[in-house]
Scaffold this active site. Structure first.
Site, short mmCIF file in Angstrom:
data_model
loop_
_atom_site.label_atom_id
_atom_site.label_comp_id
_atom_site.label_asym_id
_atom_site.label_seq_id
_atom_site.Cartn_x
_atom_site.Cartn_y
_atom_site.Cartn_z
N THR A 1 28.97 -51.50 -21.23
CA THR A 1 29.38 -50.28 -21.92
C THR A 1 28.19 -49.73 -22.70
OG1 THR A 1 31.10 -49.34 -23.33
CG2 THR A 1 30.37 -51.57 -23.88
N LYS B 1 24.81 -48.33 -19.80
CA LYS B 1 25.33 -48.05 -18.46
C LYS B 1 24.24 -47.57 -17.48
CE LYS B 1 30.18 -47.23 -19.53
NZ LYS B 1 31.33 -46.33 -19.34
N ASP C 1 34.89 -46.49 -13.70
CA ASP C 1 35.47 -45.54 -14.67
C ASP C 1 36.27 -44.44 -13.95
OD1 ASP C 1 34.53 -46.80 -16.95
OD2 ASP C 1 32.65 -45.68 -16.96
N ALA D 1 29.66 -32.13 -20.15
CA ALA D 1 28.70 -32.29 -19.05
C ALA D 1 27.80 -33.50 -19.27
CB ALA D 1 27.88 -31.01 -18.88
N ALA E 1 30.15 -39.07 -19.38
CA ALA E 1 31.59 -39.22 -19.13
C ALA E 1 32.07 -38.14 -18.16
CB ALA E 1 32.35 -39.13 -20.45
P1 ATR Z 1 28.66 -38.85 -22.94
O1 ATR Z 1 27.57 -39.45 -22.12
O2 ATR Z 1 29.47 -39.83 -23.70
O3 ATR Z 1 29.52 -37.92 -22.15
P2 ATR Z 1 26.85 -36.89 -24.07
O4 ATR Z 1 25.94 -36.99 -22.92
O5 ATR Z 1 26.27 -36.89 -25.45
O6 ATR Z 1 27.93 -38.03 -24.11
O7 ATR Z 1 27.74 -35.58 -23.87
C1 ATR Z 1 28.55 -35.11 -24.87
C2 ATR Z 1 29.32 -33.91 -24.35
O8 ATR Z 1 30.17 -33.42 -25.41
C3 ATR Z 1 28.44 -32.75 -23.96
O9 ATR Z 1 29.07 -32.04 -22.92
C4 ATR Z 1 28.41 -31.92 -25.24
O10 ATR Z 1 28.10 -30.56 -25.04
P3 ATR Z 1 26.55 -30.09 -24.93
O11 ATR Z 1 26.11 -30.46 -23.54
O12 ATR Z 1 26.61 -28.64 -25.14
O13 ATR Z 1 25.82 -30.85 -25.99
C5 ATR Z 1 29.83 -32.06 -25.70
N1 ATR Z 1 30.01 -31.83 -27.14
C6 ATR Z 1 29.71 -32.66 -28.14
N2 ATR Z 1 30.04 -32.12 -29.33
C7 ATR Z 1 30.57 -30.90 -29.07
C8 ATR Z 1 31.12 -29.84 -29.87
N3 ATR Z 1 31.21 -29.95 -31.20
N4 ATR Z 1 31.58 -28.73 -29.24
C9 ATR Z 1 31.52 -28.62 -27.90
N5 ATR Z 1 31.01 -29.58 -27.08
C10 ATR Z 1 30.55 -30.70 -27.65
#
Ligand code: ATR
Length: 279
Positions: free
Chosen positions: A66, A70, A107, A134, A137
């Protein structure tokens, strides 16, 4: 009783103390009468590659992986399932007796299993599905939906360029947050794969009312179990799927990979997980 023959599997991450995986796997082991144990190991970024290398050819059958390992887990493997390569991340490493490391990513299987359990009326091949986010996850979710036959995956993200990159890499079409209503039009399900509301205290308000009345809302987060997004969906009377169902869904194929048989169906691991979450 733990003996010299007890089979050992683990989940590796950092932080790891709050992982629910040991609760799930050990309940299944006990119910199936398997002489095995599943533990949580905290390993930091610096130590991860040598940790995995050191497990090759040992009696450990495998590990779940985790955050934050990953991507490194996939890099450490000699072979990987195409879905793990496409997600550029692995949550499962299996060690064979010759020292080879095989990576997989369950997942996406967990995501589809969560829908099957909590919203069985939803057919992933039945129409458009929206993934919000994006990051890693979201990437896994888009791949799983495509594998499940979804004809129209719509990726909505705050940073449009990231959604476009994901669509190019894995599939689907990209939408800016400003175009969320258009993306929601006719959607069969909306999956929140953002981290909004987790670390930064911000919540993301989505125009869920623009979706059809039977559109299923799913959140990949399980802490809290009912996220602000799921509260919004329930207030609209929409069917919902939670992240705990996905966590259990990804654990099932992992258990089978470690212990050679599917976990018993009749063990209520969700109840145990809810207790561990204080719910
Ligand atoms: P993970 O790998 O866990 O998916 P990540 O790569 O940090 O984490 O991605 C976080 C996602 O949440 C992204 O899509 C991010 O949007 P951005 O690509 O614009 O950064 C989104 N996200 C996080 N906080 C946000 C917020 N307050 N409003 C809208 N989108 C958010």
């Amino acid at each position: 009783m733990i003996t010299g023959k007890t089979r050992v599997a683990a989940v590796v991450g950092r932080p790891i103390a709050h992982s629910l995986s040991p609760i799930l796997h050990n309940a299944w082991l006990a119910a199936a009468g398997i002489d095995g144990v599943y533990v949580a190991l905290e390993v930091d970024e610096l130590g991860f590659a040598s940790f995995v290398e050191g497990l090759r050819g040992t009696s450990l059958s495998g590990v779940n992986v985790t955050l934050p390992h990953k991507e490194a887990a996939l890099a450490a493997a000699h072979e990987a399932h195409p879905r793990a390569r496409r997600a550029q991340a692995a949550n499962l490493l299996v060690f064979d007796e010759y020292g080879a490391i095989y990576a997989d990513n369950t997942d996406g299987l967990g995501l589809i299993a969560a829908f099957a359990e909590q919203a069985p009326q939803f057919d992933p091949a039945g129409g458009p599905v929206v993934v919000v986010g994006a990051g890693g996850a979201a990437k896994g979710a888009v791949g799983a939906l495509i594998d499940a036959g979804c004809p129209d995956v719509r990726i909505v993200n705050r940073t449009l360029a990231r959604a476009e990159g994901l669509a190019r890499e894995v599939g689907g079409s990209a939408f800016a947050l400003d175009d969320t209503e258009a993306a929601f039009h006719g959607a069969r399900a909306v999956i929140n794969a953002t981290s909004a509301g987790l670390a930064d205290g911000q919540t993301l308000r989505l125009p869920l009312e623009a979706t059809p009345e039977d559109c299923v809302a799913m959140d990949m987060v399980y802490k809290p179990l009912v996220t602000p997004f799921l509260v919004q969906a329930r207030d609209l009377g929409r069917p919902t799927v939670d992240g705990l169902a996905m966590l259990i869904g990804q654990a099932r194929p992992s258990f089978e990979a470690f212990f050679g048989q599917a976990p018993p169906q009749d063990t209520d691991v969700r109840k145990l997980a809810l207790e561990a979450l204080g719910l």
